[in-house]
Scaffold this motif. Sequence first.
Motif, PDB file in Angstrom:
ATOM      1  N   VAL A 235       0.875  -1.181   0.000  1.00 46.90           N
ATOM      2  CA  VAL A 235       0.000   0.000   0.000  1.00 46.90           C
ATOM      3  C   VAL A 235       0.907   1.225   0.000  1.00 46.90           C
ATOM      4  N   GLU A 236       0.880   1.970  -1.109  1.00 51.33           N
ATOM      5  CA  GLU A 236       1.783   3.117  -1.270  1.00 51.33           C
ATOM      6  C   GLU A 236       1.257   4.354  -0.552  1.00 51.33           C
ATOM      7  N   GLU A 237      -0.076   4.507  -0.544  1.00 55.16           N
ATOM      8  CA  GLU A 237      -0.645   5.771  -0.028  1.00 55.16           C
ATOM      9  C   GLU A 237      -2.068   5.553   0.458  1.00 55.16           C
ATOM     10  N   MET A 238      -2.401   6.187   1.588  1.00 53.19           N
ATOM     11  CA  MET A 238      -3.783   6.207   2.100  1.00 53.19           C
ATOM     12  C   MET A 238      -4.091   7.636   2.499  1.00 53.19           C
ATOM     13  N   LEU A 239      -5.005   8.280   1.778  1.00 53.21           N
ATOM     14  CA  LEU A 239      -5.299   9.692   2.060  1.00 53.21           C
ATOM     15  C   LEU A 239      -6.796   9.955   2.013  1.00 53.21           C
ATOM     16  N   PRO A 240      -7.342  10.702   2.984  1.00 51.18           N
ATOM     17  CA  PRO A 240      -8.760  11.078   2.889  1.00 51.18           C
ATOM     18  C   PRO A 240      -8.950  12.025   1.698  1.00 51.18           C
ATOM     19  N   ARG A 241     -10.027  11.828   0.920  1.00 57.50           N
ATOM     20  CA  ARG A 241     -10.349  12.707  -0.214  1.00 57.50           C
ATOM     21  C   ARG A 241     -10.684  14.098   0.327  1.00 57.50           C
ATOM     22  N   GLU A 242      -9.994  15.125  -0.192  1.00 57.66           N
ATOM     23  CA  GLU A 242     -10.063  16.459   0.424  1.00 57.66           C
ATOM     24  C   GLU A 242     -11.409  17.152   0.274  1.00 57.66           C
ATOM     25  N   ASP A 243     -12.059  17.011  -0.895  1.00 51.02           N
ATOM     26  CA  ASP A 243     -13.248  17.830  -1.158  1.00 51.02           C
ATOM     27  C   ASP A 243     -14.549  17.190  -0.654  1.00 51.02           C
ATOM     28  N   ARG A 244     -14.456  16.247   0.287  1.00 52.11           N
ATOM     29  CA  ARG A 244     -15.664  15.540   0.729  1.00 52.11           C
ATOM     30  C   ARG A 244     -16.241  16.179   1.983  1.00 52.11           C
ATOM     31  N   PRO A 245     -17.594  16.254   2.096  1.00 47.57           N
ATOM     32  CA  PRO A 245     -18.200  16.740   3.346  1.00 47.57           C
ATOM     33  C   PRO A 245     -17.906  15.754   4.487  1.00 47.57           C
ATOM     34  N   ALA A 246     -17.917  16.259   5.725  1.00 51.78           N
ATOM     35  CA  ALA A 246     -17.548  15.451   6.898  1.00 51.78           C
ATOM     36  C   ALA A 246     -18.423  14.207   7.047  1.00 51.78           C
ATOM     37  N   ASP A 247     -19.708  14.314   6.637  1.00 53.21           N
ATOM     38  CA  ASP A 247     -20.610  13.163   6.819  1.00 53.21           C
ATOM     39  C   ASP A 247     -20.511  12.159   5.662  1.00 53.21           C
ATOM     40  N   LYS A 248     -19.706  12.484   4.628  1.00 51.42           N
ATOM     41  CA  LYS A 248     -19.529  11.542   3.500  1.00 51.42           C
ATOM     42  C   LYS A 248     -18.049  11.395   3.153  1.00 51.42           C
ATOM     43  N   PRO A 249     -17.258  10.852   4.095  1.00 46.68           N
ATOM     44  CA  PRO A 249     -15.818  10.753   3.835  1.00 46.68           C
ATOM     45  C   PRO A 249     -15.522   9.678   2.784  1.00 46.68           C
ATOM     46  N   LEU A 250     -14.371   9.819   2.150  1.00 48.04           N
ATOM     47  CA  LEU A 250     -13.906   8.795   1.206  1.00 48.04           C
ATOM     48  C   LEU A 250     -12.396   8.689   1.364  1.00 48.04           C
ATOM     49  N   LEU A 251     -11.911   7.452   1.525  1.00 48.30           N
ATOM     50  CA  LEU A 251     -10.477   7.239   1.685  1.00 48.30           C
ATOM     51  C   LEU A 251      -9.903   6.719   0.372  1.00 48.30           C
ATOM     52  N   ASP A 252      -8.911   7.427  -0.175  1.00 46.92           N
ATOM     53  CA  ASP A 252      -8.221   6.976  -1.386  1.00 46.92           C
ATOM     54  C   ASP A 252      -7.056   6.068  -0.992  1.00 46.92           C
ATOM     55  N   ILE A 253      -7.055   4.841  -1.501  1.00 46.42           N
ATOM     56  CA  ILE A 253      -5.961   3.903  -1.232  1.00 46.42           C
ATOM     57  C   ILE A 253      -5.311   3.515  -2.556  1.00 46.42           C
ATOM     58  N   HIS A 254      -4.009   3.748  -2.660  1.00 43.12           N
ATOM     59  CA  HIS A 254      -3.253   3.382  -3.868  1.00 43.12           C
ATOM     60  C   HIS A 254      -2.328   2.225  -3.514  1.00 43.12           C
ATOM     61  N   ALA A 255      -2.462   1.118  -4.226  1.00 40.97           N
ATOM     62  CA  ALA A 255      -1.667  -0.071  -3.903  1.00 40.97           C
ATOM     63  C   ALA A 255      -1.102  -0.710  -5.169  1.00 40.97           C
ATOM     64  N   PHE A 256       0.050  -1.360  -4.994  1.00 44.13           N
ATOM     65  CA  PHE A 256       0.687  -2.090  -6.096  1.00 44.13           C
ATOM     66  C   PHE A 256       0.687  -3.585  -5.787  1.00 44.13           C
ATOM     67  N   VAL A 257       0.282  -4.374  -6.764  1.00 42.83           N
ATOM     68  CA  VAL A 257       0.394  -5.831  -6.681  1.00 42.83           C
ATOM     69  C   VAL A 257       1.653  -6.207  -7.457  1.00 42.83           C
ATOM     70  N   TYR A 258       2.646  -6.763  -6.751  1.00 36.68           N
ATOM     71  CA  TYR A 258       3.908  -7.137  -7.399  1.00 36.68           C
ATOM     72  C   TYR A 258       3.918  -8.623  -7.735  1.00 36.68           C
TER      73      TYR A 258
END
Length: 319
Positions: A235-258
């Motif tokens: 898992v390279e990166e886990m970041l909350p999506r910035e433009d989301r309202p507090a009651d509708k969060p979204l977590l962006d996860i970027h991962a590599f399968v090697y």
Amino acid sequence: MSVRSQSSEPPASSQAPHRAGFACFVGRPNAGKSTLTNALVGQKVAITANQPQTTRHTVRGIVHRPDAQLILVDTPGLHKPRTLLGERLNDVVRTTWAEVDVIGFCLPANEKLGPGDRFIAKELAGIKKSPKVAIITKTDLVDSKTLAEQLIAVDQLGKELGIEWAEIVPVSATANKQVDLLADLLIPMLPEGPPLYPEGDLTDEPEQVMIAELIREAALEGVRDELPHSIAVVVEEMLPREDRPADKPLLDIHAFVYIERPSQKGIIIGPKGKRLKEVGIKSRKQIEALLGTPVFLDLHVKVAKDWQRDPRQLRKLGF
């Protein structure tokens, strides 16, 4: 031979002092160690798959009781190594054995004892200080005659090698048979002391490691014998999506399968990307259940040539 079944009196009394300590499940690959860990904890903390050698990290599952805290260390299966990765996994197992309070040796009821079991039992015979419990797993897959034969064979193996089993316990993690009894029997072997982890913690694995393992489990499904050891996930990166309202969060996860070779890329991705999409959907549901939040999962497949044999690549991939 002392074989425990559910009718036995639980060993702990209500006035017993609080105990806390570590138990380690060992056994050859695919002996049911991870499934048993998950059943005892009551939630998925270790990945399971039908291929051997799916566990690569020692996962600690934590069982909370009013009078005790049992911390389960789930190790990779000990095996005769063919790669540098295999050697490192075996080192992890031996280090863990030396540090725990009790060792549970998992032997499947549906398979006769073989050279792999004897290899591990010989290693266990050399460890004198920790009590050893023989756990006969997968009892739901056999009839009572086969189970009785396996119990006798395990007792005999102990006598042959000079191992005195503290208990021999038949269990089925999938049918939830005798799982609680196993915890009842392990707890008195732990040292007295206060809890080592906060109430409610189920594992001490970092979230990113657990997420990577869930993706790897989904990627392993369906490729059976083709790629069992060739897949690693970071898992390279886990970041909350910035433009989301507090009651509708979204977590962006970027991962590599090697994977190890370019020819394996097509197996993972599938025709028109269908397989990789299925891996994403399946693992995303599990990750959302783990984290309790909606997730956008971005998966990419990369080739890391012969990573199981390359010390530099092993370090990069977390081994």
